[in-house]
Design an enzyme around this catalytic site. Structure first.
Site, PDB file in Angstrom:
ATOM      1  N   GLU A 199      -5.215  -8.497   0.628  1.00  0.00           N
ATOM      2  CA  GLU A 199      -5.936  -8.161   1.867  1.00  0.00           C
ATOM      3  C   GLU A 199      -7.403  -7.944   1.540  1.00  0.00           C
ATOM      4  O   GLU A 199      -7.729  -7.332   0.512  1.00  0.00           O
ATOM      5  CB  GLU A 199      -5.440  -6.840   2.489  1.00  0.00           C
ATOM      6  CG  GLU A 199      -4.117  -6.903   3.169  1.00  0.00           C
ATOM      7  CD  GLU A 199      -3.748  -5.557   3.826  1.00  0.00           C
ATOM      8  OE1 GLU A 199      -4.654  -4.758   4.172  1.00  0.00           O
ATOM      9  OE2 GLU A 199      -2.545  -5.313   3.969  1.00  0.00           O
TER      10      GLU A 199
ATOM     11  N   GLU B  90       0.795  -1.229   0.000  1.00  0.00           N
ATOM     12  CA  GLU B  90       0.000   0.000   0.000  1.00  0.00           C
ATOM     13  C   GLU B  90       0.833   1.289   0.000  1.00  0.00           C
ATOM     14  O   GLU B  90       0.793   2.063   0.955  1.00  0.00           O
ATOM     15  CB  GLU B  90      -0.962   0.004   1.196  1.00  0.00           C
ATOM     16  CG  GLU B  90      -1.928  -1.153   1.182  1.00  0.00           C
ATOM     17  CD  GLU B  90      -3.016  -1.053   2.258  1.00  0.00           C
ATOM     18  OE1 GLU B  90      -2.909  -0.207   3.157  1.00  0.00           O
ATOM     19  OE2 GLU B  90      -3.980  -1.824   2.173  1.00  0.00           O
TER      20      GLU B  90
HETATM   21  O1  IFM Z   1      -4.689  -2.814   9.008  1.00  0.00           O
HETATM   22  C1  IFM Z   1      -4.601  -2.318   7.708  1.00  0.00           C
HETATM   23  C2  IFM Z   1      -3.362  -2.849   7.014  1.00  0.00           C
HETATM   24  O2  IFM Z   1      -2.215  -2.567   7.725  1.00  0.00           O
HETATM   25  C3  IFM Z   1      -3.246  -2.236   5.659  1.00  0.00           C
HETATM   26  N1  IFM Z   1      -4.453  -2.392   4.906  1.00  0.00           N
HETATM   27  C4  IFM Z   1      -5.696  -2.049   5.534  1.00  0.00           C
HETATM   28  C5  IFM Z   1      -5.797  -2.714   6.889  1.00  0.00           C
HETATM   29  C6  IFM Z   1      -7.123  -2.325   7.575  1.00  0.00           C
HETATM   30  O3  IFM Z   1      -7.170  -0.960   7.757  1.00  0.00           O
END
Ligand code: IFM
Length: 452
Positions: free
Chosen positions: A358, A163
């Site tokens: 994710e 990210e």
């Molecule tokens: O917890 C975060 C993660 O570190 C990065 N992506 C989003 C998740 C939820 O906010």
């Protein structure tokens, strides 16, 4: 059809969010260690000093992964844990921790997927300019080399950056994340360019020093776009919006094309080059070659999306959400369609095998009188989203799904208030309780998603 037989069912975490052992383990400081200690940054002054104490409890956590039936586990390495200053001296205790973690995963039949950077910028590097300093390209490359040298005899899968939208955008544009800076636009474009070059250098180093042929990827995020209807004009509108750069200037980092076109297509998007021309650093052909060093897989973190339709004027427009639209405990909209349209749009543009690196939901989970954690909302959320992913799997090459997150953990500026886990963490005692969703996910894995 549906999911391929060897579809990778996993869960993900990140170092600072779960490890703890911030002190006394030879680890260096990173920007989150410092940022969380200053008042007013994080909900109730929470920090990751102890987090889920995974550093000491990883064997117990791996038992839980096995109980859930996870085929893979995506975790990140804390750069400052193995290189306390970010370069130079190695902290052998930190390297030993990751070695033991990897060995324990493998002996339980769980495939490790390593992410190199999930936001722990070593503080020494930050003091030397961090992402603004062009030397970071080599520093990050050398860190990747060390990871390859120490871990790639057993780990085949590596992601470079997680990210970049967040660590540049939230860290340096809006200042909600460490180091909490609202930098001039020009600086943020320079940081972004250096981060992409660092990604490219890491890919080279992983390939050169890998002890087996490695599978290397990248894991950006964004808010997806999905069409209001299945009409081709709406689908086109959603696609156009997704890859456009229409964000406000102070939110420019929150997009896909600026971060993924250079890596996968070898150039920045024309629209952004025009719009941000006054703020851009010097960009050379050599830089672009480095940034687009070929990768094998494309990871995308997807949580929600914007509903888009083609407007009467022939331009894409947002469909307003009605009052009371479903939302998670941290206020994010529940939009399962993004797990069909997102991977599809990305695959059609980039043509790389995809992983959802994710996806998950924060709920206000509690331990019930019966001692269990009942989380029907999470089950409902995952069922809806995975149903959409299954539809995507019929059409495109999507190879894996990592639920976020294995454990309730430190949710950055929200501290411990945002519970994303399949497993409840009782932070005072560090007791773990598998939530109903963990058992539900176990069934999904056992049936390879056939029941979805
Ligand atoms: O917890 C975060 C993660 O570190 C990065 N992506 C989003 C998740 C939820 O906010």
């Amino acid at each position: 059809m549906g999911f391929a037989k060897d579809f990778v069912w996993g869960a993900a975490t990140s170092a600072y969010q779960i490890e703890g052992a911030a002190q006394g383990s030879g680890k260096g400081l990173h920007i989150w260690d410092v940022y969380t200690k200053e008042p007013g940054h994080v909900y109730k002054g929470h920090n990751g000093d102890t987090a889920c104490d995974h550093y000491h409890r990883f064997r117990e956590d791996i038992k839980i992964m096995k109980e859930i039936g996870l085929k893979a586990y995506r975790f990140s390495i804390d750069w400052s844990r193995i290189l306390p200053e970010g370069y130079g001296r190695v902290n052998e205790e930190g390297a030993a921790f990751y070695n033991e973690l990897i060995d324990e995963l493998l002996s339980n039949g769980i495939e490790p997927y390593i992410t190199l950077y999930h936001w722990e910028l070593p503080y020494e590097i930050y003091k030397r300019g961090g992402w603004m300093n062009p030397d970071i390209v080599e520093w990050f490359g050398n860190y990747a080399r060390l990871a390859a040298q120490r871990f790639s005899d057993r780990v085949k899968y590596f992601f470079t950056l997680n990210e970049p939208q967040c660590f540049v955008g939230l860290g340096f544009l809006t200042g909600e994340h460490a180091p909490g800076i609202k930098a001039p636009l020009r600086d943020t474009f320079e940081m972004a360019h250096n981060a992409l070059k660092a990604h490219g250098r890491a890919v080279q180093m992983l390939r050169q020093h890998g002890k087996q042929p490695l599978v290397v990827g990248y894991a950006p995020t964004c808010s997806m776009c999905y069409p209001e209807t299945e009409r081709p004009e709406d689908a086109e509108a959603a696609r156009e919006m997704l890859f456009s750069m229409q964000q406000d200037d102070r939110n420019w980092a929150w997009n896909v094309a600026w971060w993924s076109d250079p890596v996968l297509l070898g150039h920045y998007p024309e629209e952004g080059l025009k719009r941000y021309e006054p703020y851009l650093p010097k960009i050379t052909d050599e830089d672009m070659k480095l940034i687009s060093e070929p990768i094998d897989i494309y990871g995308q973190n997807i949580y929600n999306g914007r509903c888009i339709r083609m407007g009467a004027d022939g331009k894409p427009e947002d469909v307003e959400r009605y009052e009371g639209f479903p939302q998670t405990a941290v206020g994010w909209p529940v939009t399962p369609e993004c797990l069909y349209w997102g991977p599809k749009f990305l695959y059609e543009r980039y043509r790389k095998p995809m992983y959802i690196t994710e996806n998950g939901i924060a709920c206000n989970d509690v331990i019930s009188l019966d001692g269990k954690v009942h989380d029907p909302q999470r089950i409902d959320f995952l069922a809806r989203y995975l149903h959409e992913l299954k539809r995507a799997a019929d059409e495109i090459d999507v190879r894996g799904y990592f639920q976020w997150s294995l454990l309730d953990n430190f949710e950055w500026e929200k501290g411990y208030a945002g519970r994303f886990g399949l497993v409840y963490t009782e932070f005072l005692s560090q007791k773990r309780i598998l939530k109903d969703s963990a058992y539900w996910y176990r069934d999904v894995i056992q049936t390879n998603g056939n029941k979805l």
